[in-house]
Write a protein that holds these residues in place. Sequence first.
Motif, PDB file in Angstrom:
ATOM      1  N   ASP A 391      36.690  42.320  42.789  1.00 21.01           N
ATOM      2  CA  ASP A 391      38.167  41.858  42.264  1.00 21.01           C
ATOM      3  C   ASP A 391      38.981  43.169  42.398  1.00 21.01           C
ATOM      4  O   ASP A 391      38.519  44.164  41.676  1.00 21.01           O
ATOM      5  CB  ASP A 391      37.977  41.425  40.703  1.00 21.01           C
ATOM      6  CG  ASP A 391      37.411  39.996  40.736  1.00 21.01           C
ATOM      7  OD1 ASP A 391      37.324  39.241  41.687  1.00 21.01           O
ATOM      8  OD2 ASP A 391      37.045  39.416  39.684  1.00 21.01           O
ATOM      9  N   GLU A 392      40.230  42.837  42.777  1.00 24.13           N
ATOM     10  CA  GLU A 392      41.191  44.092  42.791  1.00 24.13           C
ATOM     11  C   GLU A 392      42.629  43.654  43.109  1.00 24.13           C
ATOM     12  O   GLU A 392      43.082  42.829  43.274  1.00 24.13           O
ATOM     13  CB  GLU A 392      40.837  45.220  43.882  1.00 24.13           C
ATOM     14  CG  GLU A 392      41.320  44.833  45.205  1.00 24.13           C
ATOM     15  CD  GLU A 392      40.893  45.883  46.413  1.00 24.13           C
ATOM     16  OE1 GLU A 392      39.941  45.776  47.248  1.00 24.13           O
ATOM     17  OE2 GLU A 392      41.603  46.987  46.322  1.00 24.13           O
ATOM     18  N   GLY A 393      43.647  44.668  42.484  1.00 26.96           N
ATOM     19  CA  GLY A 393      44.870  44.696  43.166  1.00 26.96           C
ATOM     20  C   GLY A 393      45.576  43.517  42.139  1.00 26.96           C
ATOM     21  O   GLY A 393      46.269  42.703  42.617  1.00 26.96           O
ATOM     22  N   PRO A 394      45.721  43.684  40.821  1.00 28.84           N
ATOM     23  CA  PRO A 394      46.566  42.667  40.000  1.00 28.84           C
ATOM     24  C   PRO A 394      47.878  42.789  40.414  1.00 28.84           C
ATOM     25  O   PRO A 394      48.545  43.895  40.648  1.00 28.84           O
ATOM     26  CB  PRO A 394      46.364  43.207  38.771  1.00 28.84           C
ATOM     27  CG  PRO A 394      45.999  44.603  38.613  1.00 28.84           C
ATOM     28  CD  PRO A 394      45.428  44.849  39.831  1.00 28.84           C
ATOM     29  N   THR A 395      48.681  41.531  40.093  1.00 27.42           N
ATOM     30  CA  THR A 395      50.152  41.368  40.259  1.00 27.42           C
ATOM     31  C   THR A 395      50.636  40.672  39.135  1.00 27.42           C
ATOM     32  O   THR A 395      49.724  39.687  38.861  1.00 27.42           O
ATOM     33  CB  THR A 395      50.607  41.090  41.652  1.00 27.42           C
ATOM     34  OG1 THR A 395      51.852  41.147  41.656  1.00 27.42           O
ATOM     35  CG2 THR A 395      49.918  39.826  42.048  1.00 27.42           C
ATOM     36  N   TRP A 396      51.538  40.821  38.393  1.00 25.66           N
ATOM     37  CA  TRP A 396      52.101  39.896  37.344  1.00 25.66           C
ATOM     38  C   TRP A 396      52.994  38.994  37.827  1.00 25.66           C
ATOM     39  O   TRP A 396      53.955  39.212  38.555  1.00 25.66           O
ATOM     40  CB  TRP A 396      52.995  40.953  36.454  1.00 25.66           C
ATOM     41  CG  TRP A 396      52.211  41.866  35.596  1.00 25.66           C
ATOM     42  CD1 TRP A 396      51.713  43.111  36.066  1.00 25.66           C
ATOM     43  CD2 TRP A 396      51.340  41.957  34.454  1.00 25.66           C
ATOM     44  NE1 TRP A 396      51.088  43.873  35.009  1.00 25.66           N
ATOM     45  CE2 TRP A 396      50.680  42.839  34.045  1.00 25.66           C
ATOM     46  CE3 TRP A 396      51.310  40.523  33.609  1.00 25.66           C
ATOM     47  CZ2 TRP A 396      49.907  43.151  32.905  1.00 25.66           C
ATOM     48  CZ3 TRP A 396      50.452  40.745  32.479  1.00 25.66           C
ATOM     49  CH2 TRP A 396      49.810  41.904  32.351  1.00 25.66           C
TER      50      TRP A 396
END
Lengths: 447, 172
Positions: A391-396
């Motif tokens: 899992d990677e690279g969160p965005t809000w």
Amino acid sequence: MLKKILLATAAAALLLAIGLRLSPVVAQDGPLRIVIEDGVIEPVPIAVAPFIAETGGAGQVAADITRVIAANMVGTGLFREIPPEAYISPVTSFDAPVAYADWKAINAQALITGSVAETGDGGIVVKFRLFDIFAGQPLGDGLQFKGGAGDWRRIAHKVSDQIYSRITGEGGYFDSQVVLVSESGPKDARRKALAIMDQDGANFRYLTDDSTIVLAPRFSPGGNQVLYTSFETGFPQIKLLDLRTGAAQPLANLDQGTMTFAPRFSPDGSTVVFSLEQAGNTDLYAMALGSGQMVRLTDAPSIETAPSFSPDGSRIVFESDRSGTQQLYIMPAGGGEPTRISFGEGRYGTPVWSPRGDLIAFTKQNAGRFHIGVMRTDGSEERLLTASFLDEGPTWAPNGRVIMFTRETAGAGGAAQAYSVDISGRNLRRVPTEGAASDPSWGPLRP
Amino acid sequence: MTRIATILMLCGAMALSACNNPNKYGKGGINDDSYQGGINSGALGDPNDPNSPAYFAQTIGDTVRFAVDQSTLTPEARAVLTQQAQWLNNHPNVTAVIEGHADEQGTREYNLALGARRASAVQQFLISQGVLASRLRTVSYGKERPLAVCSDEACYAQNRRAKTAIAIGAGA
């Protein structure tokens, strides 16, 4: 992890108190209100009455809008839809009085009613009302939206944002778009193209073809531009794409052999902060879009990358391996002494400041697993929301209450997909995309 | 020069065949250039011919590996790179792009930076062995172009690499 329903009316409070622990401060009369925080939530039963077609040709769009609103509400994980077959008093007219007792009898805590009328000039007018059944009164005023018939989905999302905001007290996020990387082909020759879609996967379209590797697009705060990294010249280089024209240009004309990547806009859209690599060393720089003037923000032999501004633009959170492993740091937006904020086990990367300013989302790598997590801006109260092979690279989401990220499966047939989860770790869902997708970036609420 | 011309033609054909853009991208597509996914030296020629690119790629070895999250050259890597440098010094009309790569066990941005570190480590070593800096460029692919596709250490070890991709002419 989860949520707590803080009450509604006294009657609802009694009902809810049977199954849920309630915060003591909320035992008072008041409107229906779901507070998104830690705790356990039972989805609130709602009725989305089929929108009334007020003109002859509006039947289909009325049904479509009803379906999108219901899907949005249920998709939050906060609501459960009561099927129309269970209604005692079907809604036959938008302005007819609401039979509260009949809705209460089927335990609907909220009722949404609406209508659609064609305007004759290719437009539609959509009206809606929201009722708090146990309070026996409307929750906010009725509203109407007017737009082109082709805008029906956006109107449905705007209605959904109103309903969500009135019940949760949070901003909405339904009428927003996501840019991402669409992936195809085998793992050792992956083909990537930029794409844009509504946050629910509708209206998917490509922004580039897949003739070169493209990575990690980032929406501008105004929603009209996208920064991304392209291998078009053979070397990673940040490009700035104008969504109104479709044209993209290099962010800067730098020496060949200099790699730029990991760009992100400042909250006012005037500045881009990014990583620049020279002779193997990666540091952070900022560029003013107006003047093209570049400022070096870090000067260290370590890797400094993945910068993200605080919502007031005064600080930048980023990752650095200056301690020996990837960790998160915060520094003033103009550069200066960074403060380390991550201290748990494992490696921390790709920090992103919440648009509300309260949390920082990140990727954590520990013991062979990847997690999306959130922590307070001082590093306290770390919570891991997900766990998987990668899992990677969160965005809000624009309201800072939902996070989208990339999940990739293992092995030769591994593929990337966009997922969403709320900040309590509930409601993990795959985001529908055309084919495999990675690196989502959530845009602002649309005007 | 005949062999070199043939190599260049074949490389061009390979690049074109990779440029197969489906119509699905429509008018939204802004890039009509051919595929830029990598600079392919082409394993052509006779690996027994010490002047051939094949000899460089296969007999000497164009790729060195790295430990997890490291960009330090191992003794094995130094031995290979010493031979690469000798070959490059003997073929002054050859330029090289050093491609740094990482395995998939890392975030995208960090792996780009890590791949750049690895490529730079190779570049600095070759320069230290007398190869002119102007003949060497670096690029990082991060984790975007794995050599081996399994999700085990056996594959990860192959993917943590730097490849010296040679090309004839241009800037020599």
